[in-house]
Motif scaffolding. Sequence first.
Motif, mmCIF file in Angstrom:
data_model
loop_
_atom_site.group_PDB
_atom_site.id
_atom_site.type_symbol
_atom_site.label_atom_id
_atom_site.label_comp_id
_atom_site.label_asym_id
_atom_site.label_seq_id
_atom_site.Cartn_x
_atom_site.Cartn_y
_atom_site.Cartn_z
ATOM 1 N N LEU A 1 46.764 36.324 36.946
ATOM 2 C CA LEU A 1 46.670 37.404 37.934
ATOM 3 C C LEU A 1 46.014 36.975 39.241
ATOM 4 C CD1 LEU A 1 45.625 40.402 35.651
ATOM 5 C CD2 LEU A 1 47.929 39.723 36.374
ATOM 6 N N GLY A 2 45.342 35.831 39.242
ATOM 7 C CA GLY A 2 44.625 35.379 40.430
ATOM 8 C C GLY A 2 43.176 35.835 40.445
ATOM 9 N N LEU A 3 42.729 36.468 39.386
ATOM 10 C CA LEU A 3 41.334 36.910 39.321
ATOM 11 C C LEU A 3 40.369 35.742 39.216
ATOM 12 C CD1 LEU A 3 41.572 40.027 36.988
ATOM 13 C CD2 LEU A 3 40.673 39.998 39.321
ATOM 14 N N ASP A 4 40.829 34.615 38.680
ATOM 15 C CA ASP A 4 39.947 33.455 38.531
ATOM 16 C C ASP A 4 39.398 33.002 39.875
ATOM 17 O OD1 ASP A 4 42.560 32.608 39.245
ATOM 18 O OD2 ASP A 4 42.241 30.632 38.357
ATOM 19 N N VAL A 5 40.222 33.051 40.906
ATOM 20 C CA VAL A 5 39.796 32.629 42.248
ATOM 21 C C VAL A 5 38.749 33.606 42.796
ATOM 22 C CG1 VAL A 5 40.567 32.237 44.622
ATOM 23 C CG2 VAL A 5 41.974 31.454 42.706
ATOM 24 N N LEU A 6 39.026 34.903 42.686
ATOM 25 C CA LEU A 6 38.070 35.894 43.187
ATOM 26 C C LEU A 6 36.757 35.864 42.418
ATOM 27 C CD1 LEU A 6 40.325 39.006 43.859
ATOM 28 C CD2 LEU A 6 39.447 37.360 45.504
ATOM 29 N N LEU A 7 36.847 35.707 41.117
ATOM 30 C CA LEU A 7 35.628 35.663 40.305
ATOM 31 C C LEU A 7 34.812 34.409 40.592
ATOM 32 C CD1 LEU A 7 37.057 37.025 36.944
ATOM 33 C CD2 LEU A 7 35.456 38.187 38.490
ATOM 34 N N SER A 8 35.476 33.300 40.886
ATOM 35 C CA SER A 8 34.736 32.079 41.198
ATOM 36 C C SER A 8 33.978 32.221 42.519
ATOM 37 C CB SER A 8 35.675 30.869 41.248
ATOM 38 O OG SER A 8 36.520 30.930 42.380
ATOM 39 N N LYS A 9 34.512 33.047 43.426
ATOM 40 C CA LYS A 9 33.830 33.326 44.686
ATOM 41 C C LYS A 9 32.749 34.395 44.508
ATOM 42 C CE LYS A 9 37.917 32.443 47.519
ATOM 43 N NZ LYS A 9 38.920 33.068 48.398
ATOM 44 N N GLY A 10 32.846 35.135 43.393
ATOM 45 C CA GLY A 10 31.874 36.191 43.131
ATOM 46 C C GLY A 10 32.010 37.376 44.056
ATOM 47 N N ASP A 11 33.234 37.617 44.550
ATOM 48 C CA ASP A 11 33.419 38.704 45.496
ATOM 49 C C ASP A 11 34.748 39.417 45.261
ATOM 50 O OD1 ASP A 11 33.273 40.456 47.608
ATOM 51 O OD2 ASP A 11 33.751 38.959 49.121
ATOM 52 N N LEU A 12 34.674 40.562 44.627
ATOM 53 C CA LEU A 12 35.872 41.380 44.427
ATOM 54 C C LEU A 12 35.982 42.483 45.469
ATOM 55 C CD1 LEU A 12 35.859 41.887 40.561
ATOM 56 C CD2 LEU A 12 37.179 40.262 41.881
ATOM 57 N N LYS A 13 35.064 42.514 46.409
ATOM 58 C CA LYS A 13 35.024 43.607 47.381
ATOM 59 C C LYS A 13 36.263 43.671 48.258
ATOM 60 C CE LYS A 13 30.046 43.704 47.688
ATOM 61 N NZ LYS A 13 28.875 43.403 48.482
ATOM 62 N N ASN A 14 36.756 42.528 48.680
ATOM 63 C CA ASN A 14 37.828 42.515 49.667
ATOM 64 C C ASN A 14 39.190 42.196 49.089
ATOM 65 O OD1 ASN A 14 35.981 43.031 51.797
ATOM 66 N ND2 ASN A 14 35.287 40.925 51.566
ATOM 67 N N GLY A 15 39.293 42.247 47.775
ATOM 68 C CA GLY A 15 40.590 41.999 47.160
ATOM 69 C C GLY A 15 40.989 40.550 47.281
#
Length: 145
Positions: free
Chosen positions: A41-55
């Motif tokens: 889903l691409g969540l791995d990239v966002l989670l590695s950045k620790g920022d889900l705020k901006n999609g």
Amino acid sequence: MYISKWWGDLIGGSDDSMALIDYLEQLGSTDVTLNQIFKDLGLDVLLSKGDLKNGGDLGFDIKSADGTFRAELDIACSVLIDLSAIVLECHKSGYVNLHDLDEARQPCKLYIDAPQEERNLLRDELYKFSRNPLAYELAELVDCS
């Protein structure tokens, strides 16, 4: 279903929720890993950045008789909340039945292998969200007047 008191009302009622169920349905397996879901889903990239705020660029490819197209997921924190509920269901009940999540689906028992480290990652992101929910894209849907 353990999560039935939340699913469909507080959690699981969005277009992203239905797309997440589409993704789970098309996996073609009844045993998947949470890590695989993150990557697909691409969540791995966002989670590695620790920022889900901006999609971000979240989504997955859907294969059909007409070809392949990309299903986009719009609100990252909403997807993570839905996924967390589904993982909780698997943890408590041993599996999730996709038909219980969406009655239009055929019965399909799916088990998501979610080791403690990955469940902690979900917990930590949900905690961040709970501390400041209006900082996330989901806040655009809230009437603050």
